[in-house]
Design a protein around this motif. Structure first.
Motif, PDB file in Angstrom:
ATOM      1  N   GLN A  78       0.809  -1.221   0.000  1.00  8.40           N
ATOM      2  CA  GLN A  78       0.000   0.000   0.000  1.00  8.40           C
ATOM      3  C   GLN A  78       0.843   1.272   0.000  1.00  8.40           C
ATOM      4  OE1 GLN A  78      -3.270  -0.100   2.749  1.00  8.40           O
ATOM      5  NE2 GLN A  78      -3.590  -2.279   2.440  1.00  8.40           N
ATOM      6  N   VAL A  79       2.144   1.106   0.049  1.00  5.71           N
ATOM      7  CA  VAL A  79       3.109   2.213   0.018  1.00  5.71           C
ATOM      8  C   VAL A  79       2.761   3.285   1.070  1.00  5.71           C
ATOM      9  CG1 VAL A  79       4.452   3.704  -1.503  1.00  5.71           C
ATOM     10  CG2 VAL A  79       3.238   1.765  -2.475  1.00  5.71           C
ATOM     11  N   LYS A  80       2.519   2.807   2.279  1.00  6.60           N
ATOM     12  CA  LYS A  80       2.207   3.683   3.410  1.00  6.60           C
ATOM     13  C   LYS A  80       2.762   3.059   4.681  1.00  6.60           C
ATOM     14  CE  LYS A  80      -2.203   5.761   2.057  1.00  6.60           C
ATOM     15  NZ  LYS A  80      -3.584   5.957   2.512  1.00  6.60           N
ATOM     16  N   ARG A  81       2.776   3.844   5.723  1.00  5.33           N
ATOM     17  CA  ARG A  81       3.136   3.311   7.033  1.00  5.33           C
ATOM     18  C   ARG A  81       2.039   2.379   7.528  1.00  5.33           C
ATOM     19  NH1 ARG A  81       4.728   7.753  11.116  1.00  5.33           N
ATOM     20  NH2 ARG A  81       5.759   6.020  12.119  1.00  5.33           N
ATOM     21  N   ALA A  82       2.442   1.421   8.351  1.00  9.67           N
ATOM     22  CA  ALA A  82       1.519   0.479   8.975  1.00  9.67           C
ATOM     23  C   ALA A  82       1.880   0.378  10.453  1.00  9.67           C
ATOM     24  CB  ALA A  82       1.615  -0.890   8.305  1.00  9.67           C
ATOM     25  N   ALA A  83       0.929  -0.007  11.266  1.00 10.77           N
ATOM     26  CA  ALA A  83       1.160  -0.116  12.704  1.00 10.77           C
ATOM     27  C   ALA A  83       0.840  -1.532  13.172  1.00 10.77           C
ATOM     28  CB  ALA A  83       0.289   0.879  13.462  1.00 10.77           C
ATOM     29  N   ILE A  84       1.586  -1.975  14.163  1.00 14.33           N
ATOM     30  CA  ILE A  84       1.336  -3.254  14.822  1.00 14.33           C
ATOM     31  C   ILE A  84       0.958  -2.948  16.259  1.00 14.33           C
ATOM     32  CG2 ILE A  84       2.323  -5.462  15.538  1.00 14.33           C
ATOM     33  CD1 ILE A  84       4.445  -4.985  13.271  1.00 14.33           C
ATOM     34  N   LEU A  85      -0.253  -3.301  16.635  1.00 12.63           N
ATOM     35  CA  LEU A  85      -0.664  -3.192  18.033  1.00 12.63           C
ATOM     36  C   LEU A  85      -0.171  -4.466  18.698  1.00 12.63           C
ATOM     37  CD1 LEU A  85      -2.109  -1.990  20.459  1.00 12.63           C
ATOM     38  CD2 LEU A  85      -4.265  -2.829  19.523  1.00 12.63           C
ATOM     39  N   ASN A  86       1.003  -4.375  19.286  1.00 10.51           N
ATOM     40  CA  ASN A  86       1.668  -5.561  19.813  1.00 10.51           C
ATOM     41  C   ASN A  86       1.255  -5.859  21.245  1.00 10.51           C
ATOM     42  OD1 ASN A  86       3.728  -7.510  18.903  1.00 10.51           O
ATOM     43  ND2 ASN A  86       4.712  -6.865  20.791  1.00 10.51           N
ATOM     44  N   ASP A  87       0.948  -4.826  22.010  1.00 14.42           N
ATOM     45  CA  ASP A  87       0.596  -5.016  23.416  1.00 14.42           C
ATOM     46  C   ASP A  87      -0.619  -4.170  23.760  1.00 14.42           C
ATOM     47  OD1 ASP A  87       3.151  -6.369  23.837  1.00 14.42           O
ATOM     48  OD2 ASP A  87       4.045  -4.382  23.857  1.00 14.42           O
ATOM     49  N   LEU A  88      -1.543  -4.770  24.476  1.00 12.38           N
ATOM     50  CA  LEU A  88      -2.661  -4.039  25.056  1.00 12.38           C
ATOM     51  C   LEU A  88      -2.969  -4.753  26.359  1.00 12.38           C
ATOM     52  CD1 LEU A  88      -5.738  -2.585  23.305  1.00 12.38           C
ATOM     53  CD2 LEU A  88      -5.884  -3.526  25.591  1.00 12.38           C
ATOM     54  N   PHE A  89      -2.818  -4.048  27.462  1.00  8.89           N
ATOM     55  CA  PHE A  89      -2.970  -4.692  28.767  1.00  8.89           C
ATOM     56  C   PHE A  89      -3.620  -3.732  29.750  1.00  8.89           C
ATOM     57  CE2 PHE A  89      -1.249  -5.720  33.027  1.00  8.89           C
ATOM     58  CZ  PHE A  89      -1.744  -7.005  33.161  1.00  8.89           C
ATOM     59  N   VAL A  90      -4.529  -4.279  30.543  1.00  4.73           N
ATOM     60  CA  VAL A  90      -5.177  -3.535  31.623  1.00  4.73           C
ATOM     61  C   VAL A  90      -5.045  -4.389  32.882  1.00  4.73           C
ATOM     62  CG1 VAL A  90      -7.346  -2.579  32.476  1.00  4.73           C
ATOM     63  CG2 VAL A  90      -6.805  -2.441  30.035  1.00  4.73           C
ATOM     64  N   SER A  91      -4.592  -3.787  33.964  1.00  3.59           N
ATOM     65  CA  SER A  91      -4.433  -4.540  35.208  1.00  3.59           C
ATOM     66  C   SER A  91      -5.779  -5.113  35.643  1.00  3.59           C
ATOM     67  CB  SER A  91      -3.839  -3.659  36.311  1.00  3.59           C
ATOM     68  OG  SER A  91      -4.713  -2.587  36.605  1.00  3.59           O
ATOM     69  N   ALA A  92      -5.729  -6.257  36.301  1.00  2.00           N
ATOM     70  CA  ALA A  92      -6.949  -6.981  36.674  1.00  2.00           C
ATOM     71  C   ALA A  92      -7.898  -6.128  37.505  1.00  2.00           C
ATOM     72  CB  ALA A  92      -6.582  -8.261  37.422  1.00  2.00           C
ATOM     73  N   ASP A  93      -7.364  -5.329  38.426  1.00  2.00           N
ATOM     74  CA  ASP A  93      -8.237  -4.530  39.287  1.00  2.00           C
ATOM     75  C   ASP A  93      -8.869  -3.343  38.569  1.00  2.00           C
ATOM     76  OD1 ASP A  93      -5.728  -3.327  39.116  1.00  2.00           O
ATOM     77  OD2 ASP A  93      -5.851  -2.446  41.105  1.00  2.00           O
ATOM     78  N   ALA A  94      -8.426  -3.047  37.352  1.00  2.00           N
ATOM     79  CA  ALA A  94      -8.993  -1.919  36.601  1.00  2.00           C
ATOM     80  C   ALA A  94      -9.895  -2.379  35.462  1.00  2.00           C
ATOM     81  CB  ALA A  94      -7.870  -1.048  36.040  1.00  2.00           C
ATOM     82  N   ARG A  95     -10.070  -3.679  35.328  1.00  2.00           N
ATOM     83  CA  ARG A  95     -10.954  -4.162  34.261  1.00  2.00           C
ATOM     84  C   ARG A  95     -12.399  -3.861  34.632  1.00  2.00           C
ATOM     85  NH1 ARG A  95      -7.355  -9.448  33.754  1.00  2.00           N
ATOM     86  NH2 ARG A  95      -5.589  -8.394  32.807  1.00  2.00           N
ATOM     87  N   GLY A  96     -13.210  -3.663  33.632  1.00  2.00           N
ATOM     88  CA  GLY A  96     -14.600  -3.303  33.872  1.00  2.00           C
ATOM     89  C   GLY A  96     -14.852  -1.827  33.664  1.00  2.00           C
ATOM     90  N   TYR A  97     -13.810  -1.054  33.436  1.00  2.91           N
ATOM     91  CA  TYR A  97     -13.943   0.380  33.178  1.00  2.91           C
ATOM     92  C   TYR A  97     -13.794   0.711  31.696  1.00  2.91           C
ATOM     93  CZ  TYR A  97     -13.500   0.993  38.217  1.00  2.91           C
ATOM     94  OH  TYR A  97     -13.689   0.937  39.572  1.00  2.91           O
ATOM     95  N   ARG A  98     -13.749  -0.319  30.862  1.00  2.00           N
ATOM     96  CA  ARG A  98     -13.624  -0.183  29.404  1.00  2.00           C
ATOM     97  C   ARG A  98     -12.279   0.422  28.984  1.00  2.00           C
ATOM     98  NH1 ARG A  98     -19.379  -0.930  27.972  1.00  2.00           N
ATOM     99  NH2 ARG A  98     -18.856  -0.894  25.780  1.00  2.00           N
TER     100      ARG A  98
END
Length: 150
Positions: A78-98
């Motif tokens: 596509q002759v453009k930059r691309a991104a890799i979302l390699n990490d996405l993490f939310v601590s267990a006590d903060a889950r439920g807040y979206r």
């Protein structure tokens, strides 16, 4: 409901981000504890070299409770930059807040605002939490196969 702030990671976040990333690596993925200097160097590298990638953090009541890491590459097709979302993490006590959804949306808006070709998302085969989020956010499994060599 406690409000979350999603923002780009800053130098002042390095100590808290280091601990959260260690939790992600060791507790969540059951990998050996990373070398502290090397992990902090990675965090600093992303902050000082934003062309290679960046991190967003989720902050609740002054505490970093989640993060997302985007790495940047290029799409030859596509002759453009691309991104890799390699990490996405939310601590267990903060889950439920979206926080995961908000971090994901921040990554997606970043690539769209900066005219990237696309964003890929990587997760382990057994990480059903991430797969559920990616499916919920409209992700589709790629036709491409991913290989690794260590």
């Amino acid at each position: 409901m406690t409000e979350l702030t999603i923002r780009t990671a800053e130098e002042r976040d390095i100590p808290k981000l280091y601990h959260l990333m260690t939790q992600y690596i060791v507790d969540f993925y059951k990998k050996p504890e990373p070398n502290e200097a090397e992990l902090k160097n990675l965090i600093q590298h992303l902050q000082y070299h934003p062309d290679s990638g960046l991190q967003f953090v989720a902050e609740k009541e002054g505490e970093i409770v989640g993060f997302a890491t985007l790495y940047f590459t290029f799409s030859t097709l596509q002759v453009k930059r691309a991104a890799i979302l390699n990490d996405l993490f939310v601590s267990a006590d903060a889950r439920g807040y979206r926080a995961g959804e908000q971090l994901f949306k921040k990554c997606l808006s970043h690539i769209r605002e900066n005219n990237f070709a696309y964003m890929t998302w990587e997760t382990a085969k057994d990480n059903y939490i991430a797969q559920s989020l990616y499916n919920k956010m409209g992700g589709k499994q790629s036709d491409w196969l991913v290989y690794e060599i260590e």
